[in-house]
Design a protein around this motif. Structure first.
Motif, PDB file in Angstrom:
ATOM      1  N   GLY A 200       0.808  -1.211   0.000  1.00  0.00           N
ATOM      2  CA  GLY A 200       0.000   0.000   0.000  1.00  0.00           C
ATOM      3  C   GLY A 200       0.839   1.258   0.000  1.00  0.00           C
ATOM      4  O   GLY A 200       0.524   2.236  -0.687  1.00  0.00           O
ATOM      5  N   VAL A 201       1.930   1.260   0.769  1.00  0.00           N
ATOM      6  CA  VAL A 201       2.821   2.424   0.804  1.00  0.00           C
ATOM      7  C   VAL A 201       3.527   2.584  -0.541  1.00  0.00           C
ATOM      8  O   VAL A 201       3.709   3.711  -1.033  1.00  0.00           O
ATOM      9  CB  VAL A 201       3.844   2.281   1.950  1.00  0.00           C
ATOM     10  CG1 VAL A 201       4.848   3.428   1.925  1.00  0.00           C
ATOM     11  CG2 VAL A 201       3.121   2.242   3.302  1.00  0.00           C
ATOM     12  N   ALA A 202       3.943   1.467  -1.155  1.00  0.00           N
ATOM     13  CA  ALA A 202       4.564   1.539  -2.483  1.00  0.00           C
ATOM     14  C   ALA A 202       3.583   2.125  -3.494  1.00  0.00           C
ATOM     15  O   ALA A 202       3.965   2.930  -4.353  1.00  0.00           O
ATOM     16  CB  ALA A 202       5.015   0.147  -2.922  1.00  0.00           C
ATOM     17  N   ALA A 203       2.308   1.729  -3.385  1.00  0.00           N
ATOM     18  CA  ALA A 203       1.293   2.276  -4.283  1.00  0.00           C
ATOM     19  C   ALA A 203       1.114   3.769  -4.053  1.00  0.00           C
ATOM     20  O   ALA A 203       0.935   4.545  -5.002  1.00  0.00           O
ATOM     21  CB  ALA A 203      -0.028   1.542  -4.075  1.00  0.00           C
ATOM     22  N   ALA A 204       1.162   4.201  -2.787  1.00  0.00           N
ATOM     23  CA  ALA A 204       1.039   5.625  -2.481  1.00  0.00           C
ATOM     24  C   ALA A 204       2.218   6.399  -3.064  1.00  0.00           C
ATOM     25  O   ALA A 204       2.049   7.503  -3.609  1.00  0.00           O
ATOM     26  CB  ALA A 204       0.962   5.835  -0.967  1.00  0.00           C
ATOM     27  N   ALA A 205       3.424   5.839  -2.955  1.00  0.00           N
ATOM     28  CA  ALA A 205       4.597   6.490  -3.542  1.00  0.00           C
ATOM     29  C   ALA A 205       4.427   6.638  -5.048  1.00  0.00           C
ATOM     30  O   ALA A 205       4.781   7.678  -5.630  1.00  0.00           O
ATOM     31  CB  ALA A 205       5.862   5.689  -3.220  1.00  0.00           C
ATOM     32  N   LEU A 206       3.878   5.609  -5.686  1.00  0.00           N
ATOM     33  CA  LEU A 206       3.626   5.657  -7.123  1.00  0.00           C
ATOM     34  C   LEU A 206       2.630   6.759  -7.468  1.00  0.00           C
ATOM     35  O   LEU A 206       2.886   7.608  -8.331  1.00  0.00           O
ATOM     36  CB  LEU A 206       3.098   4.305  -7.597  1.00  0.00           C
ATOM     37  CG  LEU A 206       2.419   4.257  -8.969  1.00  0.00           C
ATOM     38  CD1 LEU A 206       3.391   4.642 -10.061  1.00  0.00           C
ATOM     39  CD2 LEU A 206       1.823   2.884  -9.233  1.00  0.00           C
ATOM     40  N   LEU A 207       1.480   6.774  -6.790  1.00  0.00           N
ATOM     41  CA  LEU A 207       0.426   7.729  -7.122  1.00  0.00           C
ATOM     42  C   LEU A 207       0.851   9.162  -6.825  1.00  0.00           C
ATOM     43  O   LEU A 207       0.625  10.074  -7.627  1.00  0.00           O
ATOM     44  CB  LEU A 207      -0.846   7.387  -6.356  1.00  0.00           C
ATOM     45  CG  LEU A 207      -1.538   6.080  -6.752  1.00  0.00           C
ATOM     46  CD1 LEU A 207      -2.719   5.805  -5.831  1.00  0.00           C
ATOM     47  CD2 LEU A 207      -1.997   6.142  -8.199  1.00  0.00           C
TER      48      LEU A 207
END
Length: 332
Positions: free
Chosen positions: A125-132
């Motif tokens: 989830g944190v990796a996805a937040a970094a992406l977005l």
């Protein structure tokens, strides 16, 4: 409370990962073969160029990787999972390579980013937040500088309807891509159409994006910091072109280099050609010449820029990407 890396269930086989990396490598090899003469010409250019300016260009290129990594670092730090900046810079090199090799409006390396952050122990989830958040910051900075470029062209009395049309089309894309990503996040894990559900790459990416914490995505100071980091990347790239033209003994203002860099980048973003081969060089050269730089110097300076931003990082990009593929294929 700091978030700890999640304990994943056993990973299912993801053959799309091998196809993705393979496609990137093929694109890079084909481009290198087709433009081998450019690489030979680079050696000639560097011999006649002023070395001090080339060193400045190299340092500015290192600053671009640091800027991208700093944006990710801000997200990870706020999420309680900080990672060393140098490791994030390595990911930035591979992501830049992926974005350049596959034409997808800057989206080519997003899957790669999530995979490599996961390899560093960052929760999905944190990796996805970094992406977005990095995507939002990138397009926010890009759109702002596109407008600034158009204003500068107008002040130079060089703005044309074609340029205004390209910028308008780009702004529509710059708004649509982050908006689509945020919509997919809000959509969550709702069932996909059956045909799309069969595509493992898309299914995996949507599942990941759905896990991005809303608290991070709505943190305005964080979004501002990431946008500022991406702004520095564009300015460093424009500074690199500025240094390349000066290396050839031709005076140029930073504003002229900035206009040429942003206009060429927009044309590449809107175009379907891998690595932007030909389109970037032609647009940058034409824009520089329009603003008073001799044609031969404009072309040579643009070629020097491409060598520093594209060809020089090619080998380390391939090497780091190969290592990333191995680490994800043999976890633990």
């Amino acid at each position: 409370m700091p978030q700890h890396p999640e304990r994943d269930a056993p990973r299912r086989s993801r053959p799309w990962r091998g196809w993705l990396f393979g496609l990137l490598i093929v694109a890079a090899v084909v481009a290198t073969v087709l433009h081998f003469s450019d690489l030979e010409h680079f050696a000639t250019l560097t011999r006649r160029a002023r070395p001090g300016w080339l060193v400045l260009g190299l340092l500015l290129q290192l600053a671009t990787y640091a800027g991208v990594a700093a944006g990710w670092s801000a997200v990870l730090r706020l999420a309680g999972t900080p990672r060393p900046l140098l490791r994030l810079m390595r990911i930035a090199i591979t992501k830049l390579f992926a974005d350049q090799a596959l034409p997808s409006a800057g989206m080519g390396g997003n899957v790669l980013l999530v995979e490599q952050l996961r390899a560093l122990g960052v929760a999905r989830g944190v990796a996805a937040a970094a992406l977005l958040i990095s995507m939002i910051g990138f397009y926010a900075a890009y759109a702002l500088f596109a407008l600034v470029m158009l204003v500068l062209l107008w002040l130079h009395d060089r703005a044309t309807p074609l340029m205004a049309g390209l910028v308008t089309l780009f702004l529509a894309i710059a708004i649509a891509i982050p908006a689509l990503a945020l919509w997919l996040r809000r959509r969550g894990r709702a069932p996909l159409p059956r045909r799309i559900e069969k595509i493992g790459l898309i299914r995996s990416l949507l599942d990941t994006v759905a896990q991005a914490p809303a608290a991070l995505l709505t943190d305005r100071p964080l979004l501002a910091r990431v946008t500022a980091c991406n702004s520095l990347v564009f300015l460093a790239d424009a500074g690199t072109l500025f240094a390349c033209i000066h290396a050839l003994g031709q005076p140029i203002s930073f504003g002229t280099a900035f206009i040429a860099l942003i206009m060429a980048s927009i044309v590449v973003t809107l175009g379907p050609i891998p690595l932007g081969l030909g389109t970037f060089e032609a647009t940058s050269t034409a824009t520089l010449h329009l603003l008073g730089i001799p044609l031969e110097t404009a072309f040579t300076g643009t070629l020097l820029l491409r060598m520093l931003t594209l060809w020089l990082p090619m080998l380390p990009g391939l090497f780091l990407m190969r290592g990333a593929l191995r680490s994800r294929s043999h976890p633990g």
